[in-house]
Design an enzyme around this catalytic site. Structure first.
Site, PDB file in Angstrom:
ATOM      1  CB  SER A  32      -0.947  -0.005   1.202  1.00 12.11           C
ATOM      2  OG  SER A  32      -0.226  -0.102   2.424  1.00 12.11           O
ATOM      3  CB  THR A  33       3.718   2.432   2.026  1.00 11.81           C
ATOM      4  OG1 THR A  33       2.983   2.113   3.216  1.00 11.81           O
ATOM      5  CG2 THR A  33       4.409   3.767   2.231  1.00 11.81           C
ATOM      6  CG  ASP A  85       9.419  -2.738  -1.416  1.00 17.16           C
ATOM      7  OD1 ASP A  85       8.202  -2.541  -1.222  1.00 17.16           O
ATOM      8  OD2 ASP A  85       9.873  -3.827  -1.824  1.00 17.16           O
ATOM      9  N   GLY A  86       8.201  -0.733   0.825  1.00  7.99           N
ATOM     10  CA  GLY A  86       7.706  -0.668   2.188  1.00  7.99           C
ATOM     11  C   GLY A  86       8.256  -1.802   3.028  1.00  7.99           C
ATOM     12  CB  ALA A  87       9.372  -2.682   5.886  1.00 11.58           C
ATOM     13  N   GLY A 100       4.416  -9.577   3.600  1.00  7.06           N
ATOM     14  CA  GLY A 100       3.001  -9.628   3.937  1.00  7.06           C
ATOM     15  C   GLY A 100       2.124  -9.595   2.699  1.00  7.06           C
ATOM     16  N   GLY A 101       2.614  -8.923   1.651  1.00  5.52           N
ATOM     17  CA  GLY A 101       1.880  -8.865   0.400  1.00  5.52           C
ATOM     18  C   GLY A 101       2.224  -9.976  -0.573  1.00  5.52           C
ATOM     19  CD  GLU A 107       8.218  -6.852  -1.571  1.00  6.89           C
ATOM     20  OE1 GLU A 107       7.318  -6.013  -1.567  1.00  6.89           O
ATOM     21  OE2 GLU A 107       8.409  -7.652  -0.623  1.00  6.89           O
ATOM     22  CE  LYS A 125       3.055  -1.357   8.950  1.00  5.98           C
ATOM     23  NZ  LYS A 125       3.137  -1.351   7.495  1.00  5.98           N
TER      24      LYS A 125
END
Length: 235
Positions: A32-33, A85-87, A100-101, A107, A125
Site C-alpha cells: 500500500s505504501t 519499498d515498504g516493510a 506480507g503482500g 522484492e 512499523k
C-alpha cells in the site's frame, strides 16, 4: 484512523520521491505504501521527471503501466540506482520483515540489485525486535508440508519454542506467489538474532526465500504525527 494511516504513508512516500532524480533506474516496491509512491512518481513524471523502473510484482507492474511509468526487465537495468519499498516491520539496525503482500522473493532480488534501498512506512512499523509480524517463508509447492516441518527444529534449536508455521491461504486455497510458490507465515514473536535466523532458514531444502531483509536497506523513511524522520545505515 484509516485516513490518518494513509496520510502518514503519503508523507513517507513524498519524502522518498525527493530522492529520485531524472535518469535514474528505479526498483518499484509492492504494498500500500509503495503504491502511493508509484502514484507520486507518475505525477512527477508528468512534470518532466524521466525515469525507468522495474516492478517487484505483477500488481505493481499493472499499476505502473496504467499510470504510464516506463518499465524494463531487471536484467537490462541492473544495477538499479534506487529501490523504494515498504516493510511490515523494521528495526533500528535497518533489518526488515517483508512479504506480507506475498512479493518477498522478487522484492529481495530487486533490492539486492540496487545501489540503495529506501524503505517507506509509518512509524508504527519501527520495532525494538522483529518478529511480532509473522515471518513469511516462500517454499516450493512440491513437498511444501515437509519443508515447513523442517523449519520447526531449526527454530527450536535457536530457542523459539511452541513454533508452528502456518500455510497462507486465499479464497479457500493455498496462496500462490507471482512465481507460483507457497508461503508459510512463521510466528517468532521476538527474533533475538536476525542474521542467524536468516542464515539458518536459507539453508533449509525447499525454502526459496524468506522475508528477513538483512543488510539491504540503506535508509528508513518513517512518518509519524510529529513529521517524517530518516534513519540511515551507519557507514
Amino acid at each position: 484512523m484509516i485516513q490518518n494511516a494513509d496520510t502518514l504513508k503519503r508523507a513517507a512516500a513524498m519524502r522518498a520521491a525527493d530522492l529520485v532524480q531524472s535518469g535514474m533506474k528505479l526498483g518499484l516496491g509492492t504494498g500500500s505504501t509503495a503504491e502511493i509512491f508509484v502514484e507520486i512518481l507518475a505525477d512527477r513524471m508528468r512534470g518532466g521527471l524521466k525515469i525507468v523502473g522495474t516492478p517487484t510484482s505483477k500488481r505493481t507492474e499493472d499499476k505502473a503501466r496504467a499510470l504510464g511509468i516506463p518499465l524494463d526487465d531487471l536484467d537490462r537495468l541492473a544495477p538499479l540506482d534506487l529501490t523504494i519499498d515498504g516493510a511490515d516491520e523494521a528495526d533500528n539496525d535497518l533489518n526488515l520483515i517483508k512479504g506480507g503482500g506475498g512479493a518477498l522473493l522478487r522484492e529481495k532480488i530487486v533490492a539486492a540489485s540496487s545501489k540503495r534501498m529506501a524503505v517507506i512506512a509509518d512509524e508504527s512499523k519501527l520495532v525494538q525486535h522483529l518478529g511480532k509480524f509473522p515471518l513469511p517463508v516462500e517454499v516450493i509447492v512440491f513437498g511444501h508440508a515437509t519443508t515447513a516441518h523442517r523449519i520447526v527444529p531449526v527454530a527450536q534449536k535457536l530457542g523459539y519454542k511452541n513454533f508452528s508455521p502456518n500455510l497462507r491461504m486465499k479464497d479457500g486455497a493455498p496462496y500462490r506467489t507471482d512465481s507460483g510458490n507457497y508461503i508459510y507465515d512463521c510466528p517468532f514473536d521476538a527474533i533475538t538474532d536476525v542474521a542467524e535466523l536468516a542464515a539458518q532458514i536459507s539453508q533449509i531444502t525447499g525454502v526459496v526465500e524468506h522475508g528477513l531483509f538483512v543488510g539491504l536497506a540503506s535508509s528508513l523513511i518513517l512518518a509519524g504525527p510529529k513529521g517524517v524522520k530518516l534513519i540511515e545505515r551507519n557507514a
